[in-house]
Design an enzyme around this catalytic site. Structure first.
Site, mmCIF file in Angstrom:
data_model
loop_
_atom_site.group_PDB
_atom_site.id
_atom_site.type_symbol
_atom_site.label_atom_id
_atom_site.label_comp_id
_atom_site.label_asym_id
_atom_site.label_seq_id
_atom_site.Cartn_x
_atom_site.Cartn_y
_atom_site.Cartn_z
ATOM 1 N N ASP A 172 0.842 -1.198 0.000
ATOM 2 C CA ASP A 172 0.000 0.000 0.000
ATOM 3 C C ASP A 172 0.878 1.250 0.000
ATOM 4 O OD1 ASP A 172 -1.948 1.893 0.311
ATOM 5 O OD2 ASP A 172 -2.946 0.900 1.978
ATOM 6 N N ASP A 173 0.778 2.026 -1.046
ATOM 7 C CA ASP A 173 1.525 3.289 -1.164
ATOM 8 C C ASP A 173 3.033 3.077 -1.304
ATOM 9 O OD1 ASP A 173 -0.984 4.364 -0.684
ATOM 10 O OD2 ASP A 173 -0.344 5.704 0.930
ATOM 11 N N CYS A 215 -6.063 4.415 -3.072
ATOM 12 C CA CYS A 215 -6.313 3.036 -2.637
ATOM 13 C C CYS A 215 -7.614 2.444 -3.157
ATOM 14 C CB CYS A 215 -6.343 2.970 -1.113
ATOM 15 S SG CYS A 215 -4.882 3.620 -0.312
ATOM 16 N N ARG A 238 -7.900 -0.583 -5.983
ATOM 17 C CA ARG A 238 -8.261 -1.966 -5.610
ATOM 18 C C ARG A 238 -9.514 -2.430 -6.343
ATOM 19 N NH1 ARG A 238 -5.434 -2.653 -0.425
ATOM 20 N NH2 ARG A 238 -3.880 -0.997 -0.622
ATOM 21 N N LYS A 243 -5.826 -5.327 3.904
ATOM 22 C CA LYS A 243 -6.675 -4.136 3.789
ATOM 23 C C LYS A 243 -7.615 -4.266 2.594
ATOM 24 C CE LYS A 243 -6.040 0.630 2.312
ATOM 25 N NZ LYS A 243 -5.159 1.800 2.292
ATOM 26 N N HIS A 251 -10.733 -2.097 1.834
ATOM 27 C CA HIS A 251 -10.981 -0.720 1.355
ATOM 28 C C HIS A 251 -11.942 -0.625 0.172
ATOM 29 C CE1 HIS A 251 -9.010 3.502 1.777
ATOM 30 N NE2 HIS A 251 -10.278 3.452 2.144
ATOM 31 N N SER A 299 -8.007 2.125 5.552
ATOM 32 C CA SER A 299 -6.596 2.428 5.797
ATOM 33 C C SER A 299 -6.257 2.444 7.286
ATOM 34 C CB SER A 299 -6.230 3.774 5.172
ATOM 35 O OG SER A 299 -6.389 3.704 3.776
ATOM 36 N N HIS A 312 1.778 1.982 3.954
ATOM 37 C CA HIS A 312 0.939 3.162 4.216
ATOM 38 C C HIS A 312 1.218 3.606 5.652
ATOM 39 C CE1 HIS A 312 -2.705 5.576 4.743
ATOM 40 N NE2 HIS A 312 -3.066 5.369 3.494
ATOM 41 N N ASP A 359 -0.455 -0.619 -4.709
ATOM 42 C CA ASP A 359 -1.750 -0.078 -5.152
ATOM 43 C C ASP A 359 -1.676 1.319 -5.757
ATOM 44 O OD1 ASP A 359 -1.315 1.325 -2.744
ATOM 45 O OD2 ASP A 359 -3.454 1.414 -2.307
ATOM 46 N N ASN A 360 -0.646 2.051 -5.411
ATOM 47 C CA ASN A 360 -0.458 3.400 -5.979
ATOM 48 C C ASN A 360 0.909 3.900 -5.539
ATOM 49 O OD1 ASN A 360 -2.880 3.983 -3.592
ATOM 50 N ND2 ASN A 360 -0.874 4.935 -3.299
ATOM 51 N N LYS A 412 1.447 9.607 -5.202
ATOM 52 C CA LYS A 412 0.035 9.277 -4.934
ATOM 53 C C LYS A 412 -0.885 10.485 -5.129
ATOM 54 C CE LYS A 412 -2.810 7.683 -1.043
ATOM 55 N NZ LYS A 412 -2.752 7.087 0.321
HETATM 56 MG MG MG Z 1 -2.649 3.124 -1.326
#
Ligand code: MG
Length: 462
Positions: free
Chosen positions: A33-34, A73, A77, A130, A132, A155, A230, A282-283, A303
């Site tokens: 994540d991130d 996010c 997803r 996660k 989300h 998150s 994240h 994811d980003n 992001k």
């Molecule tokens: Mg993310």
């Protein structure tokens, strides 16, 4: 509508290619994540250590031009699990960036997800991490094709004692174990709150291993959606303080160790030659968090933006004996994973527009990636388009994470082969290319049917 990328319907599942060793393969999809494009040593990071992922990269394929589903996010997803642009499911919004604890929306039941598709082929399915995509019962993973789910609904910086602002940011930098009242769900109910974040990553892996052992004799799909890196950053005591890159490096080291543990159990059970393992993010990095955020390496911004740093992510594919080792600089994206898994398992959803194609020819070295274009959305706005090496920005944010995007008077054009950093606007030199990309964008917009916004609705305050 763009014929190369869109409208992949049943019967058009791609050219004859590989035959998996025996029956449909297991699939393990691990998403950070991130985590930025520049955060892994295999993508050039000089300090962070990820020996397990280095090995996966060396023995498998490392894609350098792979895109996530969106620069945030929730939308990303949604795109990952449906093979469709999030704007098609309403999981993209101009009102809010992502789903929050007061949100009432989520992934619509009408969407067909990867696990739903694979279940029709006899797969066991599990998700750790996660989600989300909506935390209310009707939106939870068990209602979208997962037999088993353990993880947090949104998150790890949500349910904070402060609204977004300086106090929350201070807490994110120096988090205490109970600072964020995020729940852990298992079996459809809350089993822990606040989440004990220091041990959660380890528990995702332990439960993943249990799931693999329990399903070693039938095909399985395991989705490990790490809530890390994240922020806030919590590493297990075994990893805390170990990396010169600080807490960010500690958290990546722990995730890396988890990849090694999953690989070890595959090898122990003799499943490694019939398992496709993918590791991605994811980003891009949340740059406003400064040194506790990741790095987009060569790429511009991060992001929340449609510069490359917002959506281009690391992507490693590992499947010994089927995927030859190498570096792939062709384009791929989250939207291509559902069609790829469909090809491998022999099940493609009918009657819906998909935004990707089958990557197996590229993965097996028997043909090119079907992806020639990428459409860059922020929320429900198409901001930029890439076709081949050229990328045109029509709407963008000029500098800094929190400034609103604006429509450009004249599009910017970059040649990503010559200028992956997006520094040199060549629009005035190539008006024909700008015009072509503008036509592509217009054509694409006409093929997107407006649907109900799932991210905007929020519960009434008491
Ligand atoms: Mg993310």
């Amino acid at each position: 509508m763009n014929s190369a990328l869109i409208a992949v319907l049943l019967g058009l599942a791609g050219p004859a290619g590989v035959s998996p060793p025996s029956g449909p393969p297991n699939i393990i999809l691990i998403v950070a994540d991130d985590m930025g494009w520049g955060d892994l040593p295999s993508y050039g990071h000089p300090v962070i250590k990820t020996p397990q992922l280095d090995r996966i990269a060396r023995e498998g394929q490392r894609w350098t031009s792979f895109y996530s589903g969106a620069p945030y996010c929730t939308a990303s997803r949604a795109g990952l699990l449906t093979g469709r642009l999030p704007v098609r499911s309403g999981m993209a919004s101009e009102a809010r960036t992502v789903l929050f604890p007061d949100s009432t929306g989520g992934l619509p039941a009408t969407e067909i997800t990867i696990p739903e598709m694979l279940k029709t082929r006899g797969y066991a399915t599990a998700m750790m991490g996660k989600w989300h995509l909506g935390h209310l019962p009707r939106h939870q993973p068990e209602n979208h094709g997962f037999d088993l789910y353990f993880g947090i609904p949104y998150s790890n910086d949500m349910d904070a004692p402060f609204p977004d602002g300086p106090e929350k940011n201070a807490l994110i930098r120096n988090p205490k174990p109970d600072s964020f009242n995020v729940p852990v769900f298992s079996g459809g109910r809350i089993v822990e709150r606040p989440a004990r974040q220091q041990t959660l990553t380890r528990r995702y892996i332990e439960r993943s291993i249990e799931f693999i052992r329990a399903n070693a004799r039938k095909p399985f799909f395991l989705y490990v959606a790490h809530h890390a890196p994240h922020v806030p950053l919590f590493a297990h005591a075994d990893f805390a303080g170990g990396s010169p890159r600080g807490a960010y490096g500690d958290v990546l080291a722990e995730m890396d160790d988890g990849v090694g543990r999953l690989r070890a159990v595959l090898e122990e059970l003799g499943l490694e030659r019939n398992t496709l393992l993918i590791f991605t993010s994811d980003n891009g990095p949340w740059l406003a968090q400064r040194d506790i955020a990741g790095s987009s390496g060569h790429l511009r911004d991060g992001k929340g933006t449609t510069f490359e740093g917002g959506v281009r992510v690391p992507a490693l594919f590992w499947w010994p004996g089927t995927i030859p080792p190498g570096v792939v600089d062709q384009m791929g994206a989250f939207f291509d994973l559902l069609p790829t898994f469909a090809r491998l398992a022999g099940a493609l959803p009918e009657g819906r527009v998909l935004d990707g194609g089958d990557l197996t020819p590229a993965l097996t070295g028997t043909g090119p990636s079907p992806r020639r274009e990428y459409f860059y959305y922020r929320g429900s706005t198409l901001q930029a388009v890439r076709s081949g090496p050229y990328k045109a920005h029509f709407v963008t944010r000029v500098e800094g994470h929190d400034q609103s995007p604006r429509t450009l008077d004249r599009p910017w054009l970059y040649d990503l082969d010559q200028d992956v950093e997006e520094r040199y606007d060549i629009a005035s030199e190539k008006p024909d290319v700008v015009a072509r990309l503008k036509r592509l964008a217009d054509e694409h917009r006409r093929g997107v049917v407006p649907v109900e916004d799932q991210i905007a609705p929020r519960a009434a305050r008491n």
